[in-house]
Design an enzyme around this catalytic site. Sequence first.
Site, PDB file in Angstrom:
ATOM      1  N   PRO A 154       5.112  -4.736  -3.737  1.00 12.39           N
ATOM      2  CA  PRO A 154       3.818  -4.829  -4.433  1.00 12.39           C
ATOM      3  C   PRO A 154       2.660  -4.368  -3.545  1.00 12.39           C
ATOM      4  O   PRO A 154       1.546  -4.203  -4.022  1.00 12.39           O
ATOM      5  CB  PRO A 154       3.702  -6.314  -4.792  1.00 12.39           C
ATOM      6  N   GLU A 196      11.365 -13.395  -0.612  1.00  4.99           N
ATOM      7  CA  GLU A 196       9.976 -13.171  -0.168  1.00  4.99           C
ATOM      8  C   GLU A 196       9.751 -11.720   0.250  1.00  4.99           C
ATOM      9  O   GLU A 196       8.634 -11.333   0.602  1.00  4.99           O
ATOM     10  CB  GLU A 196       9.630 -14.108   0.998  1.00  4.99           C
ATOM     11  N   ARG A 232      11.981  12.467 -14.963  1.00  4.67           N
ATOM     12  CA  ARG A 232      11.335  13.247 -16.031  1.00  4.67           C
ATOM     13  C   ARG A 232      10.673  14.516 -15.511  1.00  4.67           C
ATOM     14  O   ARG A 232      10.418  15.441 -16.263  1.00  4.67           O
ATOM     15  CB  ARG A 232      10.309  12.380 -16.774  1.00  4.67           C
ATOM     16  N   ASP A 247       2.762  14.841 -22.092  1.00  5.61           N
ATOM     17  CA  ASP A 247       2.790  13.386 -21.972  1.00  5.61           C
ATOM     18  C   ASP A 247       1.462  12.853 -21.442  1.00  5.61           C
ATOM     19  O   ASP A 247       0.747  13.548 -20.737  1.00  5.61           O
ATOM     20  CB  ASP A 247       3.895  12.946 -20.990  1.00  5.61           C
TER      21      ASP A 247
HETATM   22  N1  SAH Z   1       6.118 -11.920  -1.026  1.00  7.82           N
HETATM   23  C1  SAH Z   1       5.991 -10.546  -1.426  1.00  7.82           C
HETATM   24  C2  SAH Z   1       6.600 -10.307  -2.796  1.00  7.82           C
HETATM   25  C3  SAH Z   1       8.084 -10.361  -2.812  1.00  7.82           C
HETATM   26  S1  SAH Z   1       8.711 -10.050  -4.387  1.00  7.82           S
HETATM   27  C4  SAH Z   1       4.532 -10.178  -1.508  1.00  7.82           C
HETATM   28  O1  SAH Z   1       3.742 -10.998  -1.976  1.00  7.82           O
HETATM   29  O2  SAH Z   1       4.169  -9.036  -1.158  1.00  7.82           O
HETATM   30  C5  SAH Z   1      10.357  -9.569  -4.006  1.00  7.82           C
HETATM   31  C6  SAH Z   1      10.630  -8.103  -4.042  1.00  7.82           C
HETATM   32  O3  SAH Z   1      10.384  -7.604  -5.350  1.00  7.82           O
HETATM   33  C7  SAH Z   1       9.764  -7.240  -3.138  1.00  7.82           C
HETATM   34  O4  SAH Z   1      10.299  -7.195  -1.852  1.00  7.82           O
HETATM   35  C8  SAH Z   1       9.834  -5.884  -3.839  1.00  7.82           C
HETATM   36  O5  SAH Z   1      11.013  -5.191  -3.473  1.00  7.82           O
HETATM   37  C9  SAH Z   1       9.943  -6.266  -5.290  1.00  7.82           C
HETATM   38  N2  SAH Z   1       8.669  -6.182  -6.017  1.00  7.82           N
HETATM   39  C10 SAH Z   1       7.972  -7.216  -6.538  1.00  7.82           C
HETATM   40  N3  SAH Z   1       6.867  -6.792  -7.166  1.00  7.82           N
HETATM   41  C11 SAH Z   1       6.856  -5.454  -7.063  1.00  7.82           C
HETATM   42  C12 SAH Z   1       5.962  -4.443  -7.519  1.00  7.82           C
HETATM   43  N4  SAH Z   1       4.862  -4.726  -8.204  1.00  7.82           N
HETATM   44  N5  SAH Z   1       6.264  -3.161  -7.243  1.00  7.82           N
HETATM   45  C13 SAH Z   1       7.374  -2.856  -6.528  1.00  7.82           C
HETATM   46  N6  SAH Z   1       8.249  -3.772  -6.052  1.00  7.82           N
HETATM   47  C14 SAH Z   1       7.996  -5.064  -6.333  1.00  7.82           C
END
Ligand code: SAH
Length: 256
Positions: free
Chosen positions: A89, A116, A153, A168
């Site tokens: 994220p 996490e 795509r 698109d």
């Molecule tokens: N504690 C971390 C979130 C971990 S979520 C933080 O707050 O940054 C667990 C996993 O889900 C992450 O390691 C990632 O691989 C995936 N993930 C969660 N949300 C995501 C998003 N919006 N985009 C891409 N990967 C995501």
Amino acid sequence: MQIDIVTIFPAMVEHALQAGIVGRAIERGTLAVKVHDLRAFTTDRHHVVDDVPYGGGPGMVLKPEPIIRALADIAGGASTRPTVLLTSPQGTLLTQNVAARLSRDARLVILCGRYEGVDDRVRDLVDEEISIGDYVLSGGELPALVIVDSVARHVPGVVGDEQSVVEDSFSRGLLDFPHYTRPAELTIDDRLPGTGARALKVPDVLLSGNHAEIRHWRKREAISRTLQRRPDLLASADLDDEEREILRQLTAGKLE
Ligand code: SAH
């Protein structure tokens, strides 16, 4: 193009890859996707992939060594060094432009986090972190699928009609025009949500057979939708003269 996905839930990814445009591209060999089970790269008897965080606190962290071994196995010996992506994220926000850029790589590896997240030292081996949006998911599997689909795509031969990718939403900084199919008139029962029984018609211009008018109408709809829903896109949109004129008329109309 070849894409390798590293995950602790291979089944979750494999099944989704079989459907639709991506599934067909894999079948035809236009796209090769390999899914790797992270547990296969553990060396202990219990195939442990996670551990408690240094410094304490809630949750578990994906251990670095299995991920490093997976990368060595995938990239080691490969003639072209793959671009390694970590789903996170905290990464670059995935947009149509980012998907198009990634599609020009011959090989991608996508690492799926869980818990996490991954031990931060893994980032040393990663070329780019990619986020699919400002929300937190429980794992990188859905993001990996979103990345594969949006990137595929843009790979020539994956979408049957390449014009459809060009048209698109977002491709030129505009949202797509509305689409209709048969029947030309649709009767809606008054038991359905909305304002009573009604007939919904396809815009006349689309039935006119006048291709110049249809083209103009579609441009106007694409621009007016973008103006209404995502005016932020227009600043960097790639418009032709006709579209610029339509935009000028629509914005003038709004000011009146
Ligand atoms: N504690 C971390 C979130 C971990 S979520 C933080 O707050 O940054 C667990 C996993 O889900 C992450 O390691 C990632 O691989 C995936 N993930 C969660 N949300 C995501 C998003 N919006 N985009 C891409 N990967 C995501």
